[in-house]
Structure formats: C-alpha cells, structure tokens
Scaffold this motif. Structure first.
Motif, mmCIF file in Angstrom:
data_model
loop_
_atom_site.group_PDB
_atom_site.id
_atom_site.type_symbol
_atom_site.label_atom_id
_atom_site.label_comp_id
_atom_site.label_asym_id
_atom_site.label_seq_id
_atom_site.Cartn_x
_atom_site.Cartn_y
_atom_site.Cartn_z
ATOM 1 N N SER A 156 16.913 -22.090 -1.974
ATOM 2 C CA SER A 156 16.380 -23.161 -1.142
ATOM 3 C C SER A 156 14.987 -23.445 -1.670
ATOM 4 O O SER A 156 14.169 -22.538 -1.774
ATOM 5 N N GLY A 157 14.724 -24.674 -2.019
ATOM 6 C CA GLY A 157 13.409 -24.979 -2.582
ATOM 7 C C GLY A 157 13.273 -26.434 -2.913
ATOM 8 O O GLY A 157 14.238 -27.205 -2.885
ATOM 9 N N GLY A 158 12.061 -26.826 -3.233
ATOM 10 C CA GLY A 158 11.793 -28.202 -3.612
ATOM 11 C C GLY A 158 10.498 -28.292 -4.383
ATOM 12 O O GLY A 158 9.884 -27.278 -4.722
ATOM 13 N N ALA A 159 10.065 -29.502 -4.658
ATOM 14 C CA ALA A 159 8.808 -29.712 -5.365
ATOM 15 C C ALA A 159 8.233 -31.059 -4.980
ATOM 16 O O ALA A 159 8.971 -31.999 -4.668
ATOM 17 N N LEU A 160 6.920 -31.139 -5.017
ATOM 18 C CA LEU A 160 6.191 -32.375 -4.778
ATOM 19 C C LEU A 160 5.512 -32.774 -6.084
ATOM 20 O O LEU A 160 4.823 -31.966 -6.702
ATOM 21 N N LEU A 161 5.731 -34.028 -6.521
ATOM 22 C CA LEU A 161 5.172 -34.518 -7.779
ATOM 23 C C LEU A 161 4.211 -35.667 -7.495
ATOM 24 O O LEU A 161 4.497 -36.531 -6.658
ATOM 25 N N THR A 162 3.093 -35.683 -8.202
ATOM 26 C CA THR A 162 2.129 -36.767 -8.035
ATOM 27 C C THR A 162 1.204 -36.847 -9.247
ATOM 28 O O THR A 162 0.970 -35.845 -9.926
ATOM 29 N N ASP A 163 0.698 -38.048 -9.498
ATOM 30 C CA ASP A 163 -0.310 -38.235 -10.534
ATOM 31 C C ASP A 163 -1.717 -38.059 -9.974
ATOM 32 O O ASP A 163 -2.691 -38.088 -10.730
ATOM 33 N N SER A 164 -1.816 -37.881 -8.665
ATOM 34 C CA SER A 164 -3.115 -37.755 -8.012
ATOM 35 C C SER A 164 -3.544 -36.297 -7.919
ATOM 36 O O SER A 164 -2.903 -35.487 -7.235
ATOM 37 N N ARG A 165 -4.644 -35.976 -8.578
ATOM 38 C CA ARG A 165 -5.174 -34.616 -8.503
ATOM 39 C C ARG A 165 -5.582 -34.268 -7.075
ATOM 40 O O ARG A 165 -5.366 -33.141 -6.611
ATOM 41 N N PHE A 166 -6.143 -35.252 -6.384
ATOM 42 C CA PHE A 166 -6.576 -35.028 -5.003
ATOM 43 C C PHE A 166 -5.382 -34.692 -4.100
ATOM 44 O O PHE A 166 -5.437 -33.736 -3.323
ATOM 45 N N LEU A 206 8.045 -27.814 -14.770
ATOM 46 C CA LEU A 206 8.461 -29.104 -14.195
ATOM 47 C C LEU A 206 7.518 -30.217 -14.624
ATOM 48 O O LEU A 206 7.954 -31.323 -14.965
ATOM 49 N N SER A 207 6.227 -29.923 -14.629
ATOM 50 C CA SER A 207 5.233 -30.922 -15.046
ATOM 51 C C SER A 207 5.457 -31.358 -16.487
ATOM 52 O O SER A 207 5.450 -32.551 -16.804
ATOM 53 N N ASP A 208 5.686 -30.388 -17.366
ATOM 54 C CA ASP A 208 5.911 -30.689 -18.787
ATOM 55 C C ASP A 208 7.221 -31.441 -18.989
ATOM 56 O O ASP A 208 7.273 -32.421 -19.748
ATOM 57 N N ARG A 209 8.270 -30.975 -18.323
ATOM 58 C CA ARG A 209 9.606 -31.539 -18.551
ATOM 59 C C ARG A 209 9.702 -32.987 -18.076
ATOM 60 O O ARG A 209 10.337 -33.823 -18.729
ATOM 61 N N PHE A 210 9.048 -33.292 -16.957
ATOM 62 C CA PHE A 210 9.201 -34.625 -16.377
ATOM 63 C C PHE A 210 7.950 -35.489 -16.497
ATOM 64 O O PHE A 210 7.875 -36.569 -15.921
ATOM 65 N N GLU A 211 6.990 -34.993 -17.258
ATOM 66 C CA GLU A 211 5.757 -35.741 -17.527
ATOM 67 C C GLU A 211 5.084 -36.180 -16.234
ATOM 68 O O GLU A 211 4.652 -37.326 -16.074
ATOM 69 N N ALA A 212 5.023 -35.237 -15.304
ATOM 70 C CA ALA A 212 4.314 -35.442 -14.036
ATOM 71 C C ALA A 212 2.969 -34.739 -14.125
ATOM 72 O O ALA A 212 2.900 -33.570 -14.522
ATOM 73 N N ALA A 213 1.916 -35.424 -13.745
ATOM 74 C CA ALA A 213 0.576 -34.859 -13.893
ATOM 75 C C ALA A 213 0.406 -33.581 -13.067
ATOM 76 O O ALA A 213 -0.184 -32.603 -13.528
ATOM 77 N N HIS A 214 0.955 -33.590 -11.843
ATOM 78 C CA HIS A 214 0.777 -32.443 -10.950
ATOM 79 C C HIS A 214 2.079 -32.159 -10.213
ATOM 80 O O HIS A 214 2.734 -33.090 -9.735
ATOM 81 N N VAL A 215 2.439 -30.877 -10.118
ATOM 82 C CA VAL A 215 3.643 -30.453 -9.400
ATOM 83 C C VAL A 215 3.284 -29.280 -8.494
ATOM 84 O O VAL A 215 2.611 -28.346 -8.920
ATOM 85 N N VAL A 216 3.734 -29.346 -7.258
ATOM 86 C CA VAL A 216 3.528 -28.263 -6.302
ATOM 87 C C VAL A 216 4.902 -27.783 -5.846
ATOM 88 O O VAL A 216 5.703 -28.568 -5.328
ATOM 89 N N ASP A 235 4.475 -43.017 -5.453
ATOM 90 C CA ASP A 235 3.130 -42.451 -5.349
ATOM 91 C C ASP A 235 3.219 -40.938 -5.175
ATOM 92 O O ASP A 235 2.355 -40.193 -5.648
ATOM 93 N N LEU A 236 4.263 -40.516 -4.489
ATOM 94 C CA LEU A 236 4.608 -39.104 -4.361
ATOM 95 C C LEU A 236 6.109 -38.991 -4.590
ATOM 96 O O LEU A 236 6.879 -39.805 -4.080
ATOM 97 N N GLY A 237 6.531 -37.990 -5.354
ATOM 98 C CA GLY A 237 7.959 -37.769 -5.591
ATOM 99 C C GLY A 237 8.362 -36.400 -5.114
ATOM 100 O O GLY A 237 7.532 -35.479 -5.049
ATOM 101 N N ILE A 238 9.626 -36.256 -4.755
ATOM 102 C CA ILE A 238 10.094 -34.940 -4.323
ATOM 103 C C ILE A 238 11.412 -34.592 -5.024
ATOM 104 O O ILE A 238 12.245 -35.454 -5.310
#
Length: 388
Positions: A199-209, A46-56, A183-186
């Motif tokens: 059933s699932g989701g993801a949290l995307l952010t450029d903030s490492r913290f 997901l991080s690679d595909r959508f160029e998001a720094a961090h994905v949880v 600032d945060l994407g889902i």
C-alpha cells in the motif's frame, strides 16, 4: 467446458527481483518506519525515471490526493471540479477537506475528463460567482487525459490541477510522463497496480516549496525543534522504509512490466475486436498507455450478451473480471452532487469490463479467458438463430 481449480486474477502482484533482500536489509538496519535509505532511494528513482523535479513517497494514493488538496488550500465551502468516471478515492478527499465536488463527464477519446464540458462548467460556476479552487483529473486504466487542452483551460482560468495518475505509472504523451502534467501529480502503488509497495503512493511536483511542505505535513507537521513542536494540523502519511524498499525493487522492472501488459492488451484486441459489438480503447496519436488493465466495451445489441453476463461466465470458470468504474454521480454517496455531462461515463459503465491483465498471465491463461468469450459469443449466435 472444462472446470478449472486455479483462479485467474484480475491484476495480481508479481515479485521476482530484490524485494525480499531490501525488506531484510531494512529490518536488520532497524529502519522500518518513516526514515531510511530506501525511502530516499525510491523517491530519487521515481524523480529520475519520470523527470519530476520533486517526489515525496506517501502511504497511499488516496493520502497523496488529500495532501495535494490541502497544499492547494482547499477548505470548507470551496468547490473542486472532478472527473465523475473514476474510483471513489479521487473524490472522497475533497469531502475530507469540507469542500464540495462538482462532477464532470468523460470524453470518448480517452474516457477521461471532457475538456469541453470542463470549460463550460467553469464558465457556469464563474457566472454564479463561484470560482473552483482546483481540478482533479484522472488518467484511467493507464490512458492519459487530453492534457494539452486541460492545461490550456487551467492556465486560462488560473485554476490548479491535481493529476491522479494512480493507474498510469509509466504512461506518457510524446516524451512527457503521466504524473507530471498537473501542478501536483499522484501515483498509487497499491497491491493491484503495475508496480506495488503493498500500500503506497507518491506526490510529484515541480515546486520545491510544495514538496518541502508535503514532507512536513506528511510527518505530523513536526517543527525542527529538540522536542515535539506542532503549530498546524499534519498527517501520518509518509511511506515507511520497508514499503519503499519493495517499491525500489519493483521500479527496476517497470519497463518489462509495461511491455507485458501491452502485449496482453494486444492479444486481447487482435483476438476479440473482430467480434461484432466488441471494441477497445485505442491510443490517440502521441499517446502511450501502460495498459494497466485491458478494458473492453460490449454492445449487447450486437454481441447478444452484456458485460455483466460475460463477468458471470468468467466467474463460473474462476476467472476474475470487473465492470468499469461506476461514475461518482451514480453513487449513493454523491447523489446530491452537481454533475455536468452528456451520458458518456454512464454508457461506458454499462458496457465496459476489465479483463485479467496480470504480468504473470500465461498463454494458457489467455486461451482459457478467450475461450469463455468465444463460447458465449457462439451461444448467443445459436440463440439468435433459434429465435429467428
């Protein structure tokens, strides 16, 4: 009209890749809970595909929104501005945090939050000494919101934005993908979404913290001790390895799925938009929608039939459809919630319908769907001529 026995679903999941192989591998490896290589692989994919720094990876889109609000420090007494025209999962997490939603109307260009009303509302809240803690913006039915304006407003008033891109996986404006504007994407990977993990989701952010904090909080806020140590409230929100394996397989076919959904939209549009009173949401310049669901507006004064009457006609032929989201300010749960608007979302709800959009929809299925619309149109003309 011929009666059919097989139902046409609104948005049915499709599996044709390596989903089963991934599920079996997770079971054989004994990695069926919240640890395993598929979780890591899905997050990186997901991080690679959508160029998001961090994905949880999270267990649902709703959980991801709740976690995002928690990460931004939203708590009791805070106000959160939120789009009214959306599914209730966008607003309920605000209540989970003991905060107060302030509902904002939509614009006609994207059907998403109206930037003008958003800024007007912020100014009114500031005059009352109530600075909103956050803004929740939704990309409905795969169409991105007006993110240029929204980001300008967010930065001007220093209010963070949570981007609910549950329905917009793969959508973009120019080269930037939905889910990465806030600032945060889902994301949501519910069973009816363009790709699914059940059933699932993801949290995307450029903030490492924020990403590190999200991983910690989503696994019950367990500290790195040799025993179970907890110093703050956490949640059981992490995605499991089996779901992540399904998601990783689905992600590989995302482009094909988007192209199929867009082709379905194009056929509906080309076949129906010439009928009086029928219109479709068009992409603004630079926008690219995944067209998760094809939506259509029906002006009953021109068509002779309403969205609800079309839905009933579909039901009679075992075709699943759905009215557009009922705005939150019209929901009994939110009847006492402040709303700022000009009636756009109410009008969209009264006139809109979602048409079957599954990637496995066949040409024959579409013929069957379109025939219902044409017959209803023909019947309305006949009744109109008879009355005149």
């Amino acid at each position: 009209m011929e009666k059919f026995k097989e139902k046409i679903h609104l948005s049915f999941p499709e599996f044709h890749g390596t989903e089963l192989a991934h599920v079996m591998a997770a079971m054989e490896e004994g990695q069926i809970a919240t640890h395993g290589r598929f979780i890591t692989g899905f997050e990186q994919g997901l991080s690679d595909r959508f160029e998001a720094a961090h994905v949880v990876a999270i267990n649902s889109g709703t959980s991801a929104i709740h976690l995002a609000l928690h990460l931004l420090g939203v708590g009791p007494g805070d106000e959160v501005l939120c789009q009214s025209f959306t599914f209730i999962a966008s607003t309920n997490p605000i209540l989970y945090q003991g905060a107060r939603p302030i509902l904002i109307d939509s614009e006609r260009k994207t059907w998403n939050i109206c930037p003008d009303i958003l800024e007007e509302t912020i100014k009114k809240r500031l005059l009352l000494g109530k600075k909103p803690k956050a803004i929740v913006v939704v990309n409905l039915f795969g169409m991105p919101a007006d993110w240029l304006r929204i980001r300008e407003i967010s930065q001007k008033y220093q209010i963070p934005v949570i981007e609910d891109a549950a329905e917009a996986v793969g959508s973009r404006i120019d080269r930037q993908y939905a889910g990465t504007f806030g600032d945060l994407g889902i994301f949501s990977f519910n069973g009816n979404k363009i790709i699914t993990t059940g059933s699932g989701g993801a949290l995307l952010t450029d903030s490492r913290f924020l990403a590190k904090k999200a991983r910690y909080l989503s696994t019950q806020a367990k500290l790195d001790y040799p025993h179970y140590e907890h110093s703050e409230l956490g949640f059981n929100y992490k995605m499991n390895n089996i779901s992540a394996g399904i998601g990783l397989a689905q992600l590989a076919s995302l482009e094909d799925r988007i192209q199929k959904r867009r082709a379905i939209f194009q056929r509906y549009q080309q076949s129906l938009e010439e009928l009086p009173g029928i219109s479709f949401l068009k992409e603004p310049d630079g926008y690219f929608s995944n067209r998760w669901l094809t939506t259509m507006l029906i002006d009953p004064l021109k068509t002779g039939f309403s969205a609800r009457e079309l839905m009933c006609a579909f039901e009679d032929q075992l075709i699943e459809s759905r009215l557009l989201w009922k705005p939150m300010h019209l929901q009994p749960l939110y009847k006492n919630t402040p709303f700022f608007g000009r009636g756009v979302s109410s009008e969209l709800f009264s006139q809109g319908i979602c048409l079957p959009s599954s990637t496995a929809l066949t040409a024959d299925d579409m013929d069957r769907i379109l025939e219902v619309v044409f017959l209803l149109h023909k019947e309305s003309l006949r009744l109109s001529d008879k009355m005149s």
